[in-house]
Design a protein around this motif. Sequence first.
Motif, PDB file in Angstrom:
ATOM      1  N   PRO A 576       0.832  -1.205   0.000  1.00 16.05           N
ATOM      2  CA  PRO A 576       0.000   0.000   0.000  1.00 16.05           C
ATOM      3  C   PRO A 576       0.863   1.250   0.000  1.00 16.05           C
ATOM      4  CG  PRO A 576      -0.002  -1.027   2.167  1.00 16.05           C
ATOM      5  CD  PRO A 576       0.722  -1.969   1.250  1.00 16.05           C
ATOM      6  N   GLU A 577       0.417   2.286  -0.705  1.00 18.37           N
ATOM      7  CA  GLU A 577       1.161   3.534  -0.799  1.00 18.37           C
ATOM      8  C   GLU A 577       0.747   4.466   0.328  1.00 18.37           C
ATOM      9  OE1 GLU A 577       1.987   7.131  -4.032  1.00 18.37           O
ATOM     10  OE2 GLU A 577       0.822   5.356  -4.579  1.00 18.37           O
ATOM     11  N   SER A 578       1.669   4.764   1.204  1.00 11.65           N
ATOM     12  CA  SER A 578       1.364   5.628   2.339  1.00 11.65           C
ATOM     13  C   SER A 578       1.277   7.082   1.889  1.00 11.65           C
ATOM     14  CB  SER A 578       2.450   5.482   3.412  1.00 11.65           C
ATOM     15  OG  SER A 578       2.150   6.267   4.542  1.00 11.65           O
ATOM     16  N   VAL A 579       0.262   7.810   2.401  1.00  8.82           N
ATOM     17  CA  VAL A 579       0.029   9.177   1.941  1.00  8.82           C
ATOM     18  C   VAL A 579       0.389  10.220   2.991  1.00  8.82           C
ATOM     19  CG1 VAL A 579      -1.807   8.455   0.394  1.00  8.82           C
ATOM     20  CG2 VAL A 579      -2.381   9.179   2.716  1.00  8.82           C
ATOM     21  N   ARG A 580       0.936   9.775   4.114  1.00  4.53           N
ATOM     22  CA  ARG A 580       1.278  10.758   5.140  1.00  4.53           C
ATOM     23  C   ARG A 580       2.607  10.426   5.789  1.00  4.53           C
ATOM     24  NH1 ARG A 580      -0.592   8.476  10.314  1.00  4.53           N
ATOM     25  NH2 ARG A 580      -0.276  10.501  11.310  1.00  4.53           N
ATOM     26  N   SER A 581       3.243  11.452   6.274  1.00  3.46           N
ATOM     27  CA  SER A 581       4.502  11.303   6.981  1.00  3.46           C
ATOM     28  C   SER A 581       4.270  11.596   8.454  1.00  3.46           C
ATOM     29  CB  SER A 581       5.548  12.275   6.414  1.00  3.46           C
ATOM     30  OG  SER A 581       6.692  12.305   7.237  1.00  3.46           O
ATOM     31  N   GLY A 582       4.851  10.779   9.305  1.00  3.46           N
ATOM     32  CA  GLY A 582       4.681  10.981  10.735  1.00  3.46           C
ATOM     33  C   GLY A 582       5.678  11.968  11.306  1.00  3.46           C
ATOM     34  N   GLY A 583       6.750  12.234  10.541  1.00  6.78           N
ATOM     35  CA  GLY A 583       7.741  13.180  11.012  1.00  6.78           C
ATOM     36  C   GLY A 583       8.693  12.618  12.045  1.00  6.78           C
ATOM     37  N   GLU A 584       8.534  11.356  12.427  1.00  7.76           N
ATOM     38  CA  GLU A 584       9.388  10.748  13.446  1.00  7.76           C
ATOM     39  C   GLU A 584       9.824   9.371  12.978  1.00  7.76           C
ATOM     40  OE1 GLU A 584       9.235   9.493  18.182  1.00  7.76           O
ATOM     41  OE2 GLU A 584       7.850  10.989  17.363  1.00  7.76           O
ATOM     42  N   GLN A 585      11.132   9.117  13.026  1.00  4.35           N
ATOM     43  CA  GLN A 585      11.661   7.848  12.559  1.00  4.35           C
ATOM     44  C   GLN A 585      11.396   6.742  13.584  1.00  4.35           C
ATOM     45  OE1 GLN A 585      13.000   7.603   9.522  1.00  4.35           O
ATOM     46  NE2 GLN A 585      12.611   9.801   9.264  1.00  4.35           N
ATOM     47  N   PRO A 586      11.126   5.525  13.122  1.00  3.75           N
ATOM     48  CA  PRO A 586      11.014   4.395  14.056  1.00  3.75           C
ATOM     49  C   PRO A 586      12.322   4.220  14.833  1.00  3.75           C
ATOM     50  CG  PRO A 586      10.254   3.785  11.869  1.00  3.75           C
ATOM     51  CD  PRO A 586      10.895   5.120  11.730  1.00  3.75           C
ATOM     52  N   ARG A 587      12.206   3.834  16.095  1.00  5.51           N
ATOM     53  CA  ARG A 587      13.373   3.701  16.967  1.00  5.51           C
ATOM     54  C   ARG A 587      13.713   2.227  17.178  1.00  5.51           C
ATOM     55  NH1 ARG A 587      15.192   6.690  20.779  1.00  5.51           N
ATOM     56  NH2 ARG A 587      14.662   5.195  22.428  1.00  5.51           N
ATOM     57  N   THR A 690       2.939  -2.781  12.006  1.00  6.31           N
ATOM     58  CA  THR A 690       2.025  -1.894  11.268  1.00  6.31           C
ATOM     59  C   THR A 690       0.770  -1.551  12.061  1.00  6.31           C
ATOM     60  OG1 THR A 690       1.108  -3.869  10.180  1.00  6.31           O
ATOM     61  CG2 THR A 690       2.814  -2.644   8.997  1.00  6.31           C
ATOM     62  N   ARG A 691       0.885  -1.476  13.379  1.00  8.50           N
ATOM     63  CA  ARG A 691      -0.268  -1.094  14.206  1.00  8.50           C
ATOM     64  C   ARG A 691      -0.234   0.381  14.596  1.00  8.50           C
ATOM     65  NH1 ARG A 691      -3.399  -3.650  12.290  1.00  8.50           N
ATOM     66  NH2 ARG A 691      -1.728  -4.226  10.866  1.00  8.50           N
ATOM     67  N   SER A 692       0.887   1.050  14.407  1.00  6.76           N
ATOM     68  CA  SER A 692       1.034   2.416  14.920  1.00  6.76           C
ATOM     69  C   SER A 692       0.665   3.461  13.875  1.00  6.76           C
ATOM     70  CB  SER A 692       2.482   2.647  15.360  1.00  6.76           C
ATOM     71  OG  SER A 692       2.685   4.009  15.711  1.00  6.76           O
ATOM     72  N   THR A 693       0.084   4.552  14.343  1.00  4.63           N
ATOM     73  CA  THR A 693      -0.235   5.679  13.469  1.00  4.63           C
ATOM     74  C   THR A 693       0.753   6.829  13.631  1.00  4.63           C
ATOM     75  OG1 THR A 693      -1.675   6.783  15.082  1.00  4.63           O
ATOM     76  CG2 THR A 693      -2.684   5.132  13.653  1.00  4.63           C
ATOM     77  N   ARG A 694       1.660   6.743  14.649  1.00  4.51           N
ATOM     78  CA  ARG A 694       2.553   7.887  14.866  1.00  4.51           C
ATOM     79  C   ARG A 694       3.959   7.481  15.295  1.00  4.51           C
ATOM     80  NH1 ARG A 694      -1.072  12.344  18.042  1.00  4.51           N
ATOM     81  NH2 ARG A 694       0.545  13.746  17.245  1.00  4.51           N
ATOM     82  N   ARG A 695       4.083   6.690  16.328  1.00  6.03           N
ATOM     83  CA  ARG A 695       5.406   6.346  16.868  1.00  6.03           C
ATOM     84  C   ARG A 695       5.589   4.835  16.912  1.00  6.03           C
ATOM     85  NH1 ARG A 695       8.183   9.782  20.698  1.00  6.03           N
ATOM     86  NH2 ARG A 695       8.619   7.880  21.860  1.00  6.03           N
ATOM     87  N   LEU A 696       6.835   4.399  16.618  1.00 10.35           N
ATOM     88  CA  LEU A 696       7.164   2.973  16.697  1.00 10.35           C
ATOM     89  C   LEU A 696       8.544   2.825  17.313  1.00 10.35           C
ATOM     90  CD1 LEU A 696       6.666  -0.057  15.974  1.00 10.35           C
ATOM     91  CD2 LEU A 696       7.821   0.427  13.795  1.00 10.35           C
ATOM     92  N   ALA A 697       8.635   1.930  18.293  1.00  9.11           N
ATOM     93  CA  ALA A 697       9.928   1.558  18.876  1.00  9.11           C
ATOM     94  C   ALA A 697      10.008   0.035  18.905  1.00  9.11           C
ATOM     95  CB  ALA A 697      10.087   2.133  20.279  1.00  9.11           C
ATOM     96  N   VAL A 698      11.198  -0.476  18.630  1.00 10.68           N
ATOM     97  CA  VAL A 698      11.424  -1.924  18.663  1.00 10.68           C
ATOM     98  C   VAL A 698      12.506  -2.205  19.694  1.00 10.68           C
ATOM     99  CG1 VAL A 698      12.161  -3.942  17.353  1.00 10.68           C
ATOM    100  CG2 VAL A 698      10.761  -2.176  16.245  1.00 10.68           C
TER     101      VAL A 698
END
Length: 720
Positions: A576-587, A690-698
């Motif tokens: 799927p083509e994402s249409v928005r940027s969250g502005g924060e990189q996954p950590r 792929t559950r997050s809409t804004r922030r992701l940390a692993v």
Amino acid sequence: MTARHPDLPEEQAFIDHAYECLESSRQAAWRLRDLNEADLGGTFQARFERNAFDEALVKRLTDLDLGDSALVFGRIDRVDESGDDDGTGVESFRIGRLAVADDQSEPVVIDWRAPVAEPFYRATGREPMGLLRRRHFAVEGRTLLGLEDELFGEGHLGLGDDEGLSSSGPSLRGYSTLIASLERGRTGALGDIVATIQAEQDEIIRSPQAGVLVVQGGPGTGKTVVALHRAAYLLYTHRFPLEDQGVLVIGPNRVFLRYIERVLPSLGEAGVEQVVLADLVPGVAVSHRENPEVAAVKGDVRMTRMIDRAVDDRERPLREDLVVPFRSGYLRLTVEDSRRIVRQARRRNRRHNASRRIVENEMWETMAAGWRAGDAEPSEVREAVRRLPEVREALERMWPVLTPAQLVHDLLGSKALLRSALTTAVTDTEVDTLVGLLHRSRSASPDDIPWTEADIPLLDDAREVLGPVPHRGEIDPADEIRTYGHIVVDEVQDLTPMALRMVTRRSLNGSMTVVGDLAQATGALAPAVWDDVVAHLPDRRPPRVIGLSVGYRIPSEIMAVADVVMEAAAPGLRRPESVRSGGEQPRLVPVEDGRAASVAGEVAASLAALPDGSVAVIAPDSMVDEMSEALTSAGIDHGRAGVSGLERQVTVVPVSVAKGLELDSVVVVEPASIVDEGHLGLRSLYVALTRSTRRLAVVHSAPLPEPLAVGFSALSAQVG
């Protein structure tokens, strides 16, 4: 979106007027109900009609209660071709959640599902569908916060066709309104998208009812809400007969059902039945998880032949003649007589339990005919001997009345019965292996059996073959399998062929909407292509497969990592083509020890960054207790998905129930364990990422699975 649009006061006044009309409609409905309740006498027919009228009024009052949902969210202006306008040549319609009229019965708000509202969702600069302008409202409760206009006609291609996107990107309507909606904090319950439905979504929602519609959509494409909006649309468009036939929504688990439970009521449709598969088999509670290898066997479509044979094996002639006292002598039913009775009952082509009466009647007639040249009536024989233990034992031998639980309990608890039942279902070389997998120790009674989700389709198949248990010789229609006019199935890619047959059994006319994502298939028999799914669904009409190509929910930064995992888990599927940027990189948070403290620290950081946002810790099922204890030790109030759903701001979610959920911030714990513990573990990892809409940390102490390591490396190189 313009903060102070010049038309803002006018539109706010209109919204206030719409709410006044809505309140008038609600008060009128209450007055009618009060009048109806005041008259309690009359004939049975009169009381029945009053009750029906009262039920309709209660439903109307329910529909008119919007809670915090916005009543009006848009407007369309189009060319007036009727010639009856005020000379401007333009007619306007406000689009909203439900239809509202004034005291003169003139329309004030148009229901979003009405045909006249379709251009609000489908018009583009190239296909304006008669529109001159489309206006989007940013509304909070009853307050209009802002307006966004899209203009059509010569010189205008519609602002939403290009705004905020590259020229090669997808066309979105109301881009600013859409992004504002997507960036609102999640509440722990799925909301409707009625104000921001996009064209490709609307095409699915308004697609004709007939046949099976398959919707393939990656994470964040909105396939779940599209399916629910489609259910609401079909109920509006085909109110009769769908309201009587019923609409059924089947979800993958109870966490998911709690997550979606508010969507349909917010659209004015509160009567839709929402279940998991186990709810469709009464009297059975799922209490255990199945071994994946055994689950795959139980999900094989050949198990339906095993059930058929298991029922046949319970329809047996006597081992020896039945001899019982009668009057001054004895009645006899020979082994050959019993063989003939069983053979004849099978030929009647009725379901097993319903044929028990046939077997009994044939038994009395045969015994009566053999009594001294037939000098006895079958009814006399029946009354004289039916309570004798040996007669009851003979009937149970020849044709026992069985519940699905009894049949499957007996079958799985006996190697001999399994071996016999499997001989017509599988090859000779498979029988021994499958007997070893399917056999389990017998419980004291069917009520004590540790049923699993994989058992449910077997029980349902048995229910179909056996039929209801007669009560005093009569079949209660309520015990029959109910059918529905339309069925919605979410996460359909995880249903086995036997489970799909169970769904098909409940379809009245073959009308279904099934949604899923092959890349997220983690079930026991994951399909490779959609043909593997539709092969077991109704085939009255050719199935239609439609794809959702745009990812609205997940920021592109997160998808950049997740896409690498998806390519490894399900090569060749379209991303799927994402249409928005969250502005924060996954950590990425590597730890040598102190994993629990690191997870708690990431949760605390998420709460600080998103004070009103929802946070989930998605962990391997085996680590859920550890993660919950870590949050408790850190003083972080939280819930557990299996107990409280997503009602708390912070929730610990086992990866096995994460599918379909969306949250503002997600902490994924130990990806390697997620991969190792799960069937098709890379796909489970893709789900978690792929559950997050804004922030992701692993957070991880074990080495990362290779695709995830590659994804983070590529992202770092891109940022660098």
